[in-house]
Write an enzyme that holds these catalytic residues in place. Sequence first.
Site, PDB file in Angstrom:
ATOM      1  N   GLY A  54       0.853  -1.180   0.000  1.00  0.00           N
ATOM      2  CA  GLY A  54       0.000   0.000   0.000  1.00  0.00           C
ATOM      3  C   GLY A  54       0.886   1.226   0.000  1.00  0.00           C
ATOM      4  N   CYS A  81       5.440  -5.835   1.713  1.00  0.00           N
ATOM      5  CA  CYS A  81       5.744  -4.401   1.642  1.00  0.00           C
ATOM      6  C   CYS A  81       5.043  -3.633   2.770  1.00  0.00           C
ATOM      7  CB  CYS A  81       5.397  -3.868   0.247  1.00  0.00           C
ATOM      8  SG  CYS A  81       6.165  -2.275  -0.073  1.00  0.00           S
ATOM      9  N   TYR A  82       4.024  -2.834   2.460  1.00  0.00           N
ATOM     10  CA  TYR A  82       3.321  -2.139   3.547  1.00  0.00           C
ATOM     11  C   TYR A  82       2.782  -3.151   4.566  1.00  0.00           C
ATOM     12  CZ  TYR A  82      -0.228   0.509   6.077  1.00  0.00           C
ATOM     13  OH  TYR A  82      -0.977   1.077   7.057  1.00  0.00           O
ATOM     14  N   HIS A 168       8.336  -7.466  -3.317  1.00  0.00           N
ATOM     15  CA  HIS A 168       7.064  -7.923  -3.900  1.00  0.00           C
ATOM     16  C   HIS A 168       7.241  -9.286  -4.565  1.00  0.00           C
ATOM     17  CE1 HIS A 168       4.544  -4.335  -3.395  1.00  0.00           C
ATOM     18  NE2 HIS A 168       5.686  -3.668  -3.454  1.00  0.00           N
ATOM     19  N   GLU A 170       5.004 -11.104  -5.812  1.00  0.00           N
ATOM     20  CA  GLU A 170       3.992 -11.355  -6.841  1.00  0.00           C
ATOM     21  C   GLU A 170       4.373 -10.840  -8.220  1.00  0.00           C
ATOM     22  OE1 GLU A 170       3.975  -9.206  -4.462  1.00  0.00           O
ATOM     23  OE2 GLU A 170       2.885  -7.367  -4.925  1.00  0.00           O
ATOM     24  N   GLY A 223     -18.272  -8.427 -28.697  1.00  0.00           N
ATOM     25  CA  GLY A 223     -17.669  -9.291 -29.714  1.00  0.00           C
ATOM     26  C   GLY A 223     -16.291  -9.771 -29.310  1.00  0.00           C
ATOM     27  N   ASP A 226     -13.872 -11.253 -23.648  1.00  0.00           N
ATOM     28  CA  ASP A 226     -14.379 -10.985 -22.292  1.00  0.00           C
ATOM     29  C   ASP A 226     -15.907 -10.943 -22.234  1.00  0.00           C
ATOM     30  OD1 ASP A 226     -11.704 -10.660 -21.956  1.00  0.00           O
ATOM     31  OD2 ASP A 226     -11.770  -8.469 -21.860  1.00  0.00           O
ATOM     32  N   SER A 228     -17.975 -12.075 -24.374  1.00  0.00           N
ATOM     33  CA  SER A 228     -18.561 -13.348 -24.813  1.00  0.00           C
ATOM     34  C   SER A 228     -18.559 -14.341 -23.656  1.00  0.00           C
ATOM     35  CB  SER A 228     -17.768 -13.938 -25.985  1.00  0.00           C
ATOM     36  OG  SER A 228     -17.721 -13.011 -27.038  1.00  0.00           O
ATOM     37  N   LYS A 366      -6.737 -11.920 -18.080  1.00  0.00           N
ATOM     38  CA  LYS A 366      -7.112 -12.437 -19.396  1.00  0.00           C
ATOM     39  C   LYS A 366      -6.980 -13.959 -19.525  1.00  0.00           C
ATOM     40  CE  LYS A 366      -8.587 -10.838 -23.146  1.00  0.00           C
ATOM     41  NZ  LYS A 366      -9.381  -9.611 -23.295  1.00  0.00           N
TER      42      LYS A 366
END
Length: 510
Positions: A54, A81-82, A168, A170, A223, A226, A228, A366
């Site tokens: 944060g 971290c934070y 971090h 991640e 179209g 996501d 769909s 995604k």
Amino acid sequence: MDRILVMDFGGQYNQLIARRVRSLHVYAEVRPYSRITPQEIRDAGYRGIIFTGGPNSVYDPASPHCSPEVLRLGIPVLGICYGHQLMAYTEGGTISPAESGSEYGRTELFCSGHPLFRDVPETSICFMSHTDCVSVLPEGFAVLGHTDHCACAAMGNDERRLYGVQFHPEVTHTEYGMTVLRNFVFGICSCRADWVMDDFIERSVARYREELRGRKVLLALSGGVDSSVAAVLLHRAIGRNLSCVFVDHGLLRKNEGDYVERTLGHELGVNVIRINAADRFLSRLAGVTEPERKRKIIGEEFIRVFEDEAGKLGHIDDLAQGTIYPDVIESGKGDSAVIKSHHNVGGLPSVMAFKGIVEPLRDLFKDEVREVGRRLGIPDELVMRQPFPGPGLGVRIIGEITKEKLDLLREADAIFREELDRSSVRNECAQYFAVLTDTRSVGVMGDARTYGYTVALRAVRSDDFMTAEWARLPYEVLERASNRITNEVRGISRVVYDITSKPPATVEWE
Ligand code: XMP
């Protein structure tokens, strides 16, 4: 099913932490620190808790603090971290500004042979982004790692299973970040790796079946992958109560409208209503050249068309959208600065005729969305389709959008995609398309002088589109695409290839 709670203290990588844990087949969910009590944590039976980073300093009166009880529940906690500083502070340690000022970027980490660092070499690279440091450890804690400028880059209290890392784990810049997360999730929390996307589908279907009982929902089908996937997921939950309005805004790729209507409507049984609104969009976009204005107009018009359609459909309660997590943060709804207003988040008009917004994919990245789609039985051809932005070709035409320019771009884009699809590098590219620049240049065809547009080809490699690298396409592919475009599309006289990565560029040109 074993679960990890990611307690959100306002950092920019919070969903990424959850996603990394989910990639280990352990379910992780992000909850704001202020919206979950120690009792709820205990009742929910989480196997472990991760405190996120944060932007604050723990001494700042406005900084987010959770109840100290969270650290006394007997559930293992990893502070990042934070979150690491907050853990130290809450347990009676001291936090001070780092002597060398901020430590930012790739940094050498020296770590001990502690189980949190199992399979991590003694020296490795981690990603740091902080100003404060833990300067005095709380009682019962030991230092587990350090960097040249941070004496306590990792700490732990084995008896209470409380751990903190200043870096971090991640982000991919931390070489052994996944190993640290794996050690925490399996080694320390003893989670079983039994979560698959089917669980997400089941939970979402059950949740929306309940929440949307008796409600009529209108989905904005663009179209792309996501919306769909969102459509098929919600269709499974509420069936015919979901109406999917597919707005053909005239900014779609070649033959796209027919393909979407056929696959989702006819083959998957989703209630798809196609609206041909190209003229409406083009007249609102006439003369507009500024990218953010274009996006806003397209976004607003999208919603207006839905509202009109909703009027025709009778009573509609909610609007559903295929928003995914990167859209949320890039629109400034998370904690990062606004980069572009994605139409399905940032560009929503403030006055809306719907009661609520339903976004079933809001927490997913995604590749997770594709996995959901596949498991929902959507054909690979659609699921593996490259993402296509809601504002469509509108963000791939620089300057004013006209019908003539759209037709040129559609042809050039179809040729480039066809050539790349045929090549061996197709699977390495996450997204590839053509952009119509506003630059015209002189050419020669036969004996005649031409003066046509310049098309830019763009192909990128990317996992999650937060970052992307330009694809090193074989010259033969580029050559064939260039030859065909300049030969087959009258009005285009020059083809260039975009060799910029993200950052500093974005994937789309506008
Ligand atoms: P950028 O250009 O922001 O693109 O690097 C990252 C990814 O997002 C897609 N994109 C959009 N998707 N609405 C969408 O649904 C939008 O307004 C939008 N703008 C960009 C882009 O195609 C890429 O995959």
